[in-house]
Design a protein around this motif. Structure first.
Motif, PDB file in Angstrom:
ATOM      1  N   ILE A  24      -4.703 -18.956 -31.429  1.00  0.00           N
ATOM      2  CA  ILE A  24      -4.408 -19.276 -29.953  1.00  0.00           C
ATOM      3  C   ILE A  24      -2.994 -18.970 -29.457  1.00  0.00           C
ATOM      4  CG2 ILE A  24      -4.097 -20.881 -28.071  1.00  0.00           C
ATOM      5  CD1 ILE A  24      -6.330 -22.582 -29.735  1.00  0.00           C
ATOM      6  N   ILE A  25      -2.017 -19.151 -30.321  1.00  0.00           N
ATOM      7  CA  ILE A  25      -0.747 -18.803 -29.934  1.00  0.00           C
ATOM      8  C   ILE A  25      -0.626 -17.131 -29.825  1.00  0.00           C
ATOM      9  CG2 ILE A  25       1.741 -18.999 -30.756  1.00  0.00           C
ATOM     10  CD1 ILE A  25       1.047 -21.710 -31.543  1.00  0.00           C
ATOM     11  N   GLN A  54       0.376 -12.496 -22.626  1.00  0.00           N
ATOM     12  CA  GLN A  54       1.787 -12.369 -22.106  1.00  0.00           C
ATOM     13  C   GLN A  54       2.403 -10.817 -22.138  1.00  0.00           C
ATOM     14  OE1 GLN A  54       4.782 -14.915 -23.594  1.00  0.00           O
ATOM     15  NE2 GLN A  54       5.971 -14.517 -21.900  1.00  0.00           N
ATOM     16  N   GLU A 112      -2.212 -15.840 -26.941  1.00  0.00           N
ATOM     17  CA  GLU A 112      -1.418 -15.965 -25.741  1.00  0.00           C
ATOM     18  C   GLU A 112      -0.342 -15.077 -25.562  1.00  0.00           C
ATOM     19  OE1 GLU A 112      -1.800 -21.007 -25.104  1.00  0.00           O
ATOM     20  OE2 GLU A 112      -0.281 -20.293 -26.493  1.00  0.00           O
ATOM     21  N   ASP A 113       0.480 -14.813 -26.826  1.00  0.00           N
ATOM     22  CA  ASP A 113       1.589 -13.725 -26.923  1.00  0.00           C
ATOM     23  C   ASP A 113       1.097 -12.358 -26.495  1.00  0.00           C
ATOM     24  OD1 ASP A 113       4.380 -13.164 -27.567  1.00  0.00           O
ATOM     25  OD2 ASP A 113       3.454 -11.951 -29.113  1.00  0.00           O
ATOM     26  N   ARG A 148       4.960 -25.325 -30.285  1.00  0.00           N
ATOM     27  CA  ARG A 148       3.691 -25.071 -29.684  1.00  0.00           C
ATOM     28  C   ARG A 148       2.483 -25.060 -30.656  1.00  0.00           C
ATOM     29  NH1 ARG A 148       0.185 -25.331 -26.287  1.00  0.00           N
ATOM     30  NH2 ARG A 148      -0.961 -23.662 -25.607  1.00  0.00           N
TER      31      ARG A 148
END
Length: 106
Positions: free
Chosen positions: A81-82, A89, A85-86, A64
């Protein structure tokens, strides 16, 4: 049990891949894997000899990051960003659990 059966049973968190193999699988460099490690996106486990070892889960995260970097995002920003995002979620999962608990209580 065949080799295919045992492969399917490997844990996603088991550090099965060397840095070289991980880079090869992702089509990237070992330097990229070091960079996302330094940005604390993933922390590979170390073998007894001190070599980095990556899990399937970590490879998905690295893929990713590579996708974002390939589209022009700096490595540090891609890692952030990742992570966000995590976190989003996880927050959505917790909210859904709370909604279900509230609905079942009423």
């Amino acid at each position: 049990m065949t080799a295919d059966d045992s492969f399917g049973r490997l844990d996603d968190d088991y550090p099965a891949y060397t840095m070289g193999r991980a880079a090869e699988m992702l089509g990237t460099t070992q330097g990229f894997l070091r960079a996302i490690g330094e940005a604390r996106l993933i922390t590979p486990l170390r073998s007894a000899g001190g070599h980095r070892r990556y899990s399937r889960y970590q490879l998905r995260i690295a893929a990713r990051a590579r996708e974002l970097v390939d589209h022009g995002t700096p490595v540090e920003a891609a890692c952030r960003i990742i992570i966000l995002e995590d976190q989003l979620q996880e927050a959505r999962r917790i909210n859904a659990e709370h909604r279900r608990a509230t609905e079942s209580a009423s």
